[in-house]
Design a protein around this motif. Structure first.
Motif, short mmCIF file in Angstrom:
data_model
loop_
_atom_site.label_atom_id
_atom_site.label_comp_id
_atom_site.label_asym_id
_atom_site.label_seq_id
_atom_site.Cartn_x
_atom_site.Cartn_y
_atom_site.Cartn_z
N CYS A 16 0.89 -1.15 -0.10
CA CYS A 16 0.00 0.05 0.02
C CYS A 16 0.76 1.25 -0.09
CB CYS A 16 -0.96 -0.03 1.09
SG CYS A 16 -0.19 0.41 2.77
N ASP A 17 0.44 2.39 -0.07
CA ASP A 17 1.02 3.68 -0.42
C ASP A 17 1.69 3.97 1.07
OD1 ASP A 17 0.25 3.52 -2.76
OD2 ASP A 17 -0.48 5.69 -2.97
N ALA A 18 0.90 3.79 2.17
CA ALA A 18 1.55 4.10 3.51
C ALA A 18 2.62 3.31 3.76
CB ALA A 18 0.42 3.73 4.46
N CYS A 19 2.89 2.06 3.28
CA CYS A 19 3.78 1.26 3.52
C CYS A 19 5.15 1.88 2.52
CB CYS A 19 3.71 -0.24 3.24
SG CYS A 19 2.70 -0.76 4.61
N ASP A 20 4.88 2.43 1.30
CA ASP A 20 5.81 2.95 0.60
C ASP A 20 7.13 2.37 0.39
OD1 ASP A 20 6.59 5.29 -0.62
OD2 ASP A 20 7.88 5.97 0.90
N GLU A 21 6.77 1.03 0.16
CA GLU A 21 7.89 0.14 -0.16
C GLU A 21 8.39 0.24 -1.63
OE1 GLU A 21 7.45 -4.02 2.02
OE2 GLU A 21 5.55 -3.47 1.26
N THR A 22 9.70 0.08 -1.92
CA THR A 22 10.22 -0.11 -3.30
C THR A 22 10.55 -1.39 -3.60
OG1 THR A 22 12.61 0.37 -2.42
CG2 THR A 22 11.17 2.21 -2.95
N TRP A 23 10.65 -1.92 -4.84
CA TRP A 23 11.03 -3.09 -5.02
C TRP A 23 12.53 -3.45 -4.81
CZ3 TRP A 23 15.16 -4.79 -7.99
CH2 TRP A 23 15.82 -3.88 -9.07
N GLU A 24 13.46 -2.55 -4.68
CA GLU A 24 14.61 -2.89 -4.36
C GLU A 24 14.91 -3.17 -3.05
OE1 GLU A 24 14.98 0.57 -7.62
OE2 GLU A 24 13.82 -0.14 -5.85
N ARG A 25 14.04 -2.69 -2.12
CA ARG A 25 14.13 -2.81 -0.67
C ARG A 25 13.61 -4.37 -0.49
NH1 ARG A 25 12.45 2.95 2.12
NH2 ARG A 25 14.43 4.21 1.40
N VAL A 26 12.60 -4.30 -1.19
CA VAL A 26 11.79 -5.72 -0.93
C VAL A 26 12.53 -6.74 -1.53
CG1 VAL A 26 9.73 -7.24 -1.73
CG2 VAL A 26 9.53 -4.75 -1.08
#
Length: 210
Positions: free
Chosen positions: A129-139
């Motif tokens: 979700c937008d709140a978590c603001d994750e990027t594919w790199e960090r994931v």
């Protein structure tokens, strides 16, 4: 995984309705996310590179370790709970039964789930979700570390009346993570209990190809 290299992926730019570039991973700065951002899933295509990362991990594991690789959509049944967005599933089973198998499940979200051992699913991203603001790199960082730790024998699972618990830890103890879930089908817990007792809950390192 000596042969593993993260695929080179061209960065993709996403913009908001005003045309400004969205700085995923640093959208909110020191502030808390807006309350309405928890219910928003925008530009989820930014997670598409995770499919390439998962494939690179699969290729590296198959080239370095004594394993059986199965590519069959039906293998998504390894997951603890059914998904209706699965588009591919790949199970990698070490030749040593005391080493934890891994099943990579690709979804149309797009995301990756990795079922490790008998009772736990790792989600990449966990939310998106937008709140978590994750990027594919960090994931991808998390997925790579989790998979490598399982392969190196740093994975433990426990089954009990209250559900399941897991722990991942580096060989040198410099990094670890753990979690538990009570939302586990009783039949799966009962089936896994005996097998986990035999290995005292601690999976061993995968056998390498000679």
């Amino acid at each position: 995984m000596d042969s593993y290299r993260r695929p080179g992926i061209e960065p993709e730019v996403f913009r908001d309705d005003d045309g400004a570039v969205i700085a995923y991973g640093d959208r909110w700065g020191p502030d808390s996310p807006p309350s309405d951002s928890y219910s928003v899933l925008s530009n989820v295509e930014r997670f598409r590179p995770l499919h390439q990362v998962a494939q690179a991990l699969i290729d590296a594991l198959a080239s370095e370790y004594a394993v059986t690789v199965e590519d069959d959509l039906a293998l998504a049944s390894d997951l603890m709970h059914d998904r209706d967005d699965v588009i591919r599933a790949v199970r990698i089973t070490p030749d040593d039964s005391t080493a934890a198998p891994l099943t990579f499940v690709f979804t149309s979200f797009p995301s990756i789930l990795v079922h490790a051992g008998l009772l736990h699913d790792f989600l990449y991203p966990v939310c998106g979700c937008d709140a978590c603001d994750e990027t594919w790199e960090r994931v991808a960082d998390s997925m790579e570390w989790d998979v490598q730790t399982v392969v190196e024998g740093g994975y433990e699972e426990r089954a009990g009346r209250q559900g399941e618990a897991y722990r991942l830890s580096d060989a040198d103890g410099s990094r670890s993570s753990s979690g538990q879930s009570q939302d586990v089908p009783r039949a799966r817990l009962d089936a896994a209990s005996g097998a986990l007792t035999e290995i005292d809950g601690a999976w061993t390192a995968w056998p390498r190809l000679r």
